[in-house]
Design an enzyme around this catalytic site. Structure first.
Site, PDB file in Angstrom:
ATOM      1  N   HIS B 190       0.775  -1.156   0.006  1.00  0.00           N
ATOM      2  CA  HIS B 190      -0.086  -0.164   0.094  1.00  0.00           C
ATOM      3  C   HIS B 190       0.778   1.263   0.054  1.00  0.00           C
ATOM      4  O   HIS B 190       1.813   1.151   0.799  1.00  0.00           O
ATOM      5  CB  HIS B 190      -0.938   0.122   1.079  1.00  0.00           C
ATOM      6  CG  HIS B 190      -1.743   1.394   1.380  1.00  0.00           C
ATOM      7  ND1 HIS B 190      -2.936   1.158   0.696  1.00  0.00           N
ATOM      8  CD2 HIS B 190      -1.794   2.567   1.989  1.00  0.00           C
ATOM      9  CE1 HIS B 190      -3.689   2.327   0.644  1.00  0.00           C
ATOM     10  NE2 HIS B 190      -2.850   2.918   1.539  1.00  0.00           N
ATOM     11  N   GLY B 199      -7.294   4.657   1.659  1.00  0.00           N
ATOM     12  CA  GLY B 199      -7.824   5.170   0.442  1.00  0.00           C
ATOM     13  C   GLY B 199      -7.127   5.605  -0.633  1.00  0.00           C
ATOM     14  O   GLY B 199      -6.042   5.314  -0.829  1.00  0.00           O
ATOM     15  N   LEU B 225     -10.452  -3.153   3.605  1.00  0.00           N
ATOM     16  CA  LEU B 225      -9.449  -2.412   2.589  1.00  0.00           C
ATOM     17  C   LEU B 225      -8.306  -1.709   3.507  1.00  0.00           C
ATOM     18  O   LEU B 225      -8.827  -0.957   4.268  1.00  0.00           O
ATOM     19  CB  LEU B 225     -10.258  -1.539   1.719  1.00  0.00           C
ATOM     20  CG  LEU B 225      -9.318  -0.901   0.595  1.00  0.00           C
ATOM     21  CD1 LEU B 225      -8.992  -1.603  -0.221  1.00  0.00           C
ATOM     22  CD2 LEU B 225     -10.317   0.462   0.238  1.00  0.00           C
ATOM     23  N   ASP B 226      -7.108  -2.129   3.064  1.00  0.00           N
ATOM     24  CA  ASP B 226      -6.070  -1.342   3.687  1.00  0.00           C
ATOM     25  C   ASP B 226      -6.048  -1.504   5.241  1.00  0.00           C
ATOM     26  O   ASP B 226      -5.430  -0.969   5.932  1.00  0.00           O
ATOM     27  CB  ASP B 226      -5.983   0.111   3.506  1.00  0.00           C
ATOM     28  CG  ASP B 226      -5.909   0.506   2.099  1.00  0.00           C
ATOM     29  OD1 ASP B 226      -5.642  -0.318   1.501  1.00  0.00           O
ATOM     30  OD2 ASP B 226      -6.500   1.626   1.809  1.00  0.00           O
ATOM     31  N   GLU B 227      -6.718  -2.746   5.555  1.00  0.00           N
ATOM     32  CA  GLU B 227      -6.335  -2.926   7.160  1.00  0.00           C
ATOM     33  C   GLU B 227      -6.349  -4.322   7.581  1.00  0.00           C
ATOM     34  O   GLU B 227      -6.207  -4.732   8.630  1.00  0.00           O
ATOM     35  CB  GLU B 227      -8.144  -3.002   7.573  1.00  0.00           C
ATOM     36  CG  GLU B 227      -8.814  -1.466   7.649  1.00  0.00           C
ATOM     37  CD  GLU B 227      -8.219  -0.554   8.768  1.00  0.00           C
ATOM     38  OE1 GLU B 227      -7.399  -1.086   9.275  1.00  0.00           O
ATOM     39  OE2 GLU B 227      -8.717   0.583   8.439  1.00  0.00           O
TER      40      GLU B 227
END
Lengths: 281, 281, 281, 281
Positions: B190, B199, B225-227
């Site tokens: 990411h 995001g 998402l992204d977690e």
């Protein structure tokens, strides 16, 4: 960067147009002032011009400033600083790591500022502070409204008349009024790598998220909590082995260094504020 | 850490109780296996025991695994890996920095894995990939529903049967179904220092916030998402001088290094996943 | 730092005296050229003035340069660069990490230069290089004296006429004559944090000394081995766990990034050489 | 890593053979002691085994140690530490940055040690030290031979009976006799990124070499000046802008942090010394 007593720092923040450096350097040249160091940056989104010039010589600052205003765009913000140590007030609550670092630094002549007082809403750090020969003002918040307590602190700070107020782990939220009163003069250290972990207990948040790096952020204080212009940031690796309290201890070492670095930049007149960002020379 | 062909890595994740190390090391000792490296960690919030043991010798892995299950708590997750290179599939979209780094590394024998294929929803990187002798699968998403496109990709990956799927800047969001199908086997990079700038377009977010450091995060992909569990992170300083596109270019250098570091840790069987965090030996 | 096609970079290196910035900026102003970015530094030990000015507009470079020479001290070194990509030649031996990084970067349009050729004394990297569409020149040193081999390389480089020569892990020592021929135009990556571990096999030296951090240094090449002006350095932590070969692999990631960073600074005309040091804007 | 009062740290340094972990963990298991954390490392050049085990429970340390000697190879070095704060003596000369950092840390309960005294050959830091309630011993070296002065210091330290002696910028060279007397118990902070800039005035050396990064190294003191086993190192970027005195100020911030980090590792019984290197868990 050897600096004698007749060294000045000129900071110009203005709308960009052709010839600005020429105009400013011409003026200094006419007055027989020597430019020792010069940094210039144009922010192209809003065509804003920033210049920091270190110059030396026999200067009549007042008339120089006046003349600069005459030749530069009317929206110019012009500041000329001499080399005298600035006056700063430190605010703290209970933790001694940032406060102690600044006091030790100051006593070791590694802080170009006079710490004129420490203010706290607790008396825990009174003895610690006074040992360094610095006046400690205990302004308890107990049995007072937030407004009343802050009012007392504001009056006290006004009477001390500092150039900057340094929140060296002062754990109370400041009101809009407080921030406005000392606009662009309050420097905070936030215990996270902003904008990660805004809000309370960032080390616990970091622990729970399982991050591999934690950090600290020093910024000017504005009305939006943890949202002011960032001056300096740094990080340090952590692992799954650390509890959140151990992360906090590790983070405290970063906090004190980041705060000192940011403060040194500000004290050396290297920092412009522009649109919730900083421009640093 | 010299490793011969008869070297194995044992990973045990179980509920903590007294004597676990004794029981495991006893079993290895009885079988005349030598422990070359051992790391153990107890997560005290949930009393969970994690151990990674590198051992060597003449081992009957199947019966060893069976016996370990007999002597360890019933909730134990036990894995024994030999030293064979793992099979990985890379997914990318249009940018070549992460993909290129892994391909160059692989060709230089600095990646302990076989890259069996590259999959992309564009054909931009086809020629680039094939030059390295790696099969490129172009699975366009055009004129297909998300479900349909992902279905094709899932079938393709299943047929390739990789150990891990590496999202080397694959810019499409994966469905819950996709993530579940390859659970704990998808590694993403990411382009921010998570959890900052979750995001879209994190470099633009970072630019607008005026941060002084940007970073990248490699993590296992979960439904949020992204977690997902973070494997590796790193940062690099920036200043007011960089536009957001320049920040992005600077950040890309961090991205590729963080992804490679995370991947190497996973390929060396050093990473446990536990409660949305990683434990890394 | 948005840069259009009519953007130039002026570099002035001269003896310090009052009014230099005024004189230069005046000249640009008279010619209706706009200063987009300006950095100035005075080296106080020898009173040397360095200025890098990014300006834009409709410029007659030849006459501008002539006039600058007229108004500036006679010992001035004045350079004006336009924004065209520079021509670079890469030299390598057998390792692909630095070479690969630059080739991938170039193909991804992240290197403001044209790689016009790769030269090597081995043919190991020929296929690798040619895949990127870059000419590869294999100049074997076998059965040749050092002088003879270098002579061939010098002739080849002269015929290619590059702005800079980048030693992307070229493992042969260059003669004084070679260095003099391409003075201040050869950039090397050294596999240690200079001046630590000068000489052969620095990773082995680092391993034996038990250091906790290893690094890499990119520098201009001078006659004194590993002693030229440093452009960029970086480090990475290591521990007792790594063998020296593992340290080397870890170090290679630092090497490629440091070399790319240094090269980007040079390609952007940000680097002055002064007294075996660099001044970087 | 929550640690209660009955937590111990076992350190074993022995020649490697099969079954060591089994034997040790078996013994702990038989005695109903729980292993909370375990790290093991085999140094393969000399087949040396290192293990650090944190265990808790009701332990008879003396008999445990005796029994460990019975079951382990005869060349084993076995240490069992309880969790009591260690006793340390600090030595300093005139600079307050390392000393101040440790004193502030100690007062803030962030140093797991009792600072029982500060010793200096100057009285500059007497008032500073005593403010923290720590005894200050001024042992002047004036009008004394090196031997005589050191003899006094040795006697003083012996009478204080510390676990470790921390040279917090003690600027005198110690004799072989001194080092031997407190073997593997003296921790120094060196003001460079060793082995770069061994010897006097490393910041000036760094300035003159034009490095882009400076650092600090904490190490155990041996007879070879600046050559002892390295415990921790760190670095910080510098540029052409800093004078060597400014580099020194920047470096001081690194020094104090590196010294504190190294000291914390030692105080937590995480550091083995082996062949002029450290192995750190």
């Amino acid at each position: 960067m050897q600096i004698n007593n007749m060294t000045y720092k000129l900071l110009v923040n203005t709308s960009d147009e052709t010839g600005l450096i020429y105009k400013i350097s011409n003026l200094l040249y006419q007055r027989n002032l020597n430019i020792d160091e010069n940094g210039e940056f144009v922010e192209t989104e809003q065509d804003r011009f920033f210049m920091r010039t270190v110059f030396s010589g026999d200067a009549d600052i007042e008339s120089l400033e006046k003349e600069l205003h005459e030749i530069l765009p009317s929206d110019s913000v012009i500041k000329i600083h001499d080399n005298k140590p600035k006056r700063i007030v430190l605010m703290a609550t209970k933790e001694n790591h940032c406060l102690g670092d600044l006091l030790v630094r100051s006593e070791g002549l590694r802080l170009n500022a006079n710490i004129i007082a420490v203010i706290s809403n607790y008396d825990n750090l009174q003895n610690f502070t006074e040992r360094f020969g610095i006046p400690f003002h205990y302004v308890s918040h107990e049995n007072k409204s937030r407004e009343q307590h802050e009012g007392e602190v504001v009056e006290l700070i006004k009477s001390l008349n500092p150039d900057y107020i340094v929140l060296a782990k002062y754990m109370r939220i400041l009101s809009a009024n407080f921030v406005e009163t000392f606009k662009e003069r309050i420097i905070n250290i936030h215990h996270s790598f902003l904008p990660a972990f805004i809000g309370a207990n960032p080390y616990k948040q970091a622990f729970e998220r399982g991050v591999k790096i934690i950090g600290a952020t020093s910024h000017f204080v504005t009305n939006d909590l943890d949202e002011g212009p960032i001056i300096a940031q740094n990080v340090i690796p952590v692992s799954h082995k650390e509890s959140w309290k151990e992360m906090r201890n590790i983070g405290w070492d970063v906090e004190k260094n980041v705060l000192a670095r940011a403060l040194n930049l500000v004290l050396d007149d290297r920092v412009f504020i522009h649109n919730n960002k900083t421009i640093i020379f």
